[in-house]
Design a protein around this motif. Structure first.
Motif, PDB file in Angstrom:
ATOM      1  N   GLY A 258     -60.308  15.480 -45.941  1.00  0.00           N
ATOM      2  CA  GLY A 258     -60.435  14.783 -44.668  1.00  0.00           C
ATOM      3  C   GLY A 258     -60.936  15.697 -43.577  1.00  0.00           C
ATOM      4  O   GLY A 258     -61.441  15.244 -42.552  1.00  0.00           O
ATOM      5  N   VAL A 259     -60.784  17.017 -43.775  1.00  0.00           N
ATOM      6  CA  VAL A 259     -61.248  18.011 -42.814  1.00  0.00           C
ATOM      7  C   VAL A 259     -62.354  18.872 -43.405  1.00  0.00           C
ATOM      8  O   VAL A 259     -63.344  19.183 -42.742  1.00  0.00           O
ATOM      9  N   SER A 260     -62.206  19.271 -44.666  1.00  0.00           N
ATOM     10  CA  SER A 260     -63.210  20.056 -45.376  1.00  0.00           C
ATOM     11  C   SER A 260     -63.412  19.461 -46.763  1.00  0.00           C
ATOM     12  O   SER A 260     -62.532  18.781 -47.298  1.00  0.00           O
ATOM     13  N   ALA A 261     -64.579  19.721 -47.337  1.00  0.00           N
ATOM     14  CA  ALA A 261     -64.900  19.168 -48.649  1.00  0.00           C
ATOM     15  C   ALA A 261     -65.869  20.089 -49.369  1.00  0.00           C
ATOM     16  O   ALA A 261     -66.480  20.974 -48.760  1.00  0.00           O
ATOM     17  N   PHE A 262     -66.015  19.860 -50.668  1.00  0.00           N
ATOM     18  CA  PHE A 262     -66.977  20.610 -51.458  1.00  0.00           C
ATOM     19  C   PHE A 262     -68.373  20.009 -51.278  1.00  0.00           C
ATOM     20  O   PHE A 262     -68.528  18.794 -51.114  1.00  0.00           O
ATOM     21  N   GLY A 263     -69.393  20.858 -51.334  1.00  0.00           N
ATOM     22  CA  GLY A 263     -70.782  20.427 -51.276  1.00  0.00           C
ATOM     23  C   GLY A 263     -71.555  21.013 -52.439  1.00  0.00           C
ATOM     24  O   GLY A 263     -71.249  22.118 -52.910  1.00  0.00           O
ATOM     25  N   SER A 264     -72.555  20.291 -52.917  1.00  0.00           N
ATOM     26  CA  SER A 264     -73.330  20.719 -54.075  1.00  0.00           C
ATOM     27  C   SER A 264     -74.765  21.051 -53.696  1.00  0.00           C
ATOM     28  O   SER A 264     -75.379  20.367 -52.875  1.00  0.00           O
ATOM     29  N   ASN A 265     -75.294  22.094 -54.353  1.00  0.00           N
ATOM     30  CA  ASN A 265     -76.702  22.470 -54.165  1.00  0.00           C
ATOM     31  C   ASN A 265     -77.615  21.824 -55.205  1.00  0.00           C
ATOM     32  O   ASN A 265     -78.816  22.119 -55.227  1.00  0.00           O
ATOM     33  N   TRP A 266     -77.069  21.002 -56.089  1.00  0.00           N
ATOM     34  CA  TRP A 266     -77.859  20.416 -57.170  1.00  0.00           C
ATOM     35  C   TRP A 266     -79.001  19.539 -56.659  1.00  0.00           C
ATOM     36  O   TRP A 266     -79.961  19.302 -57.389  1.00  0.00           O
ATOM     37  N   CYS A 267     -78.910  19.036 -55.447  1.00  0.00           N
ATOM     38  CA  CYS A 267     -79.936  18.114 -54.941  1.00  0.00           C
ATOM     39  C   CYS A 267     -80.884  18.788 -53.957  1.00  0.00           C
ATOM     40  O   CYS A 267     -81.668  18.114 -53.297  1.00  0.00           O
ATOM     41  N   GLY A 268     -80.811  20.107 -53.834  1.00  0.00           N
ATOM     42  CA  GLY A 268     -81.618  20.811 -52.858  1.00  0.00           C
ATOM     43  C   GLY A 268     -83.053  21.035 -53.299  1.00  0.00           C
ATOM     44  O   GLY A 268     -83.493  20.570 -54.361  1.00  0.00           O
ATOM     45  N   ALA A 269     -83.783  21.770 -52.478  1.00  0.00           N
ATOM     46  CA  ALA A 269     -85.182  22.070 -52.759  1.00  0.00           C
ATOM     47  C   ALA A 269     -85.308  22.879 -54.040  1.00  0.00           C
ATOM     48  O   ALA A 269     -84.434  23.682 -54.379  1.00  0.00           O
ATOM     49  N   ALA A 270     -86.405  22.651 -54.762  1.00  0.00           N
ATOM     50  CA  ALA A 270     -86.611  23.356 -56.035  1.00  0.00           C
ATOM     51  C   ALA A 270     -88.094  23.557 -56.281  1.00  0.00           C
ATOM     52  O   ALA A 270     -88.935  22.735 -55.891  1.00  0.00           O
ATOM     53  N   GLY A 271     -88.413  24.678 -56.929  1.00  0.00           N
ATOM     54  CA  GLY A 271     -89.754  24.917 -57.430  1.00  0.00           C
ATOM     55  C   GLY A 271     -89.797  24.606 -58.911  1.00  0.00           C
ATOM     56  O   GLY A 271     -88.875  24.968 -59.653  1.00  0.00           O
TER      57      GLY A 271
END
Length: 241
Positions: free
Chosen positions: A213-226
């Motif tokens: 509710g205050v902090s959460a996990f985030g994923s880099n799987w959907c970020g920019a890619a070459g």
């Protein structure tokens, strides 16, 4: 000149592992094998869900139907429209609809003299729309942005795009591409059930990714890619001579 393509794709992901349904509701047995309540505690004899608390069904297999049209304007320019639909995208319980527009410019055949090397530049812009997941992915925690969603989360819709340059020689194609999306790290975490992420912070809290509710996990799987891809057209092997 117009070229049309219609069909269906099936995506099979064998060997998956189920992680339980957050205690919201009993999960069907087909989500977690023999675990009728939807709880598989990971490593046999050790136990424990992924350290980030994400949960996922054992199977992510699904199918989709598609329709495409490609318009050849002249020897150098092509544009296309694509449409994909799945009634159960990634087995999330949510429908998925993807539409995109593509463009391609092919360099004149004399660009590299008589070497036989060709070149093109192409790109795509698309939009992925998603429905609401089933209760397996529901959450009883709310954030300042909304929720909770015990009966399933409204999966995030997002834009995606790519641009690249390719080189061809006989049956071979080398494609160099940049791809990106506007999907946030928080929504990406909820969407993909990233088992490996340890990125925890207040900036990752979203409506469907409430965390504490205050902090959460985030994923880099959907970020920019070459992306680098080398392919060969096996239907034109006679061109190797």
């Amino acid at each position: 000149m117009f070229a049309f393509d219609f069909g269906a794709w099936g995506y099979l992901y064998p060997g998956g592992q189920c992680f339980g349904a957050q205690g919201t509701v009993p999960a069907p047995t087909n989500n977690c094998g023999s675990f009728g309540q939807g709880i598989d505690f990971g490593v046999p004899g050790v136990g424990g869900l992924p350290i980030n608390g994400n949960f996922a069904k054992k199977s992510a297999s699904f199918y989709e139907v598609y329709a495409k049209v490609n318009v050849t304007i002249n020897d150098q320019f092509q544009v296309g429209l694509n449409e994909y639909y799945s009634p159960n995208f990634l087995n999330l319980g949510a429908w998925g609809n993807y539409a995109s527009i593509t463009g391609k410019w092919t360099a004149p055949s004399t660009t590299f003299g008589t070497s036989g090397v060709g070149m093109y530049i192409s790109g795509e812009f698309g939009r992925q729309w998603l429905g609401t997941s089933d209760a397996f992915y529901g959450t009883t925690v709310a954030s300042v942005f909304g929720g909770p969603f015990p009966n399933g989360i409204p999966e995030p819709s997002y834009n995606t795009w790519n641009v690249g340059i390719g080189f061809t020689y006989k049956v071979f194609t080398l494609d160099l591409r940049y791809s990106d999306t506007n999907l946030s790290k928080g929504d990406c975490n909820a969407f993909t059930s990233d088992y490996s992420t340890t990125n925890f912070g207040p900036g990752n809290v979203t409506k469907i990714n409430p965390g504490t509710g205050v902090s959460a996990f985030g994923s880099n799987w959907c970020g920019a890619a070459g992306i680098v891809k080398l392919s060969a057209d096996l239907t034109a092997m006679t061109n190797l001579k």
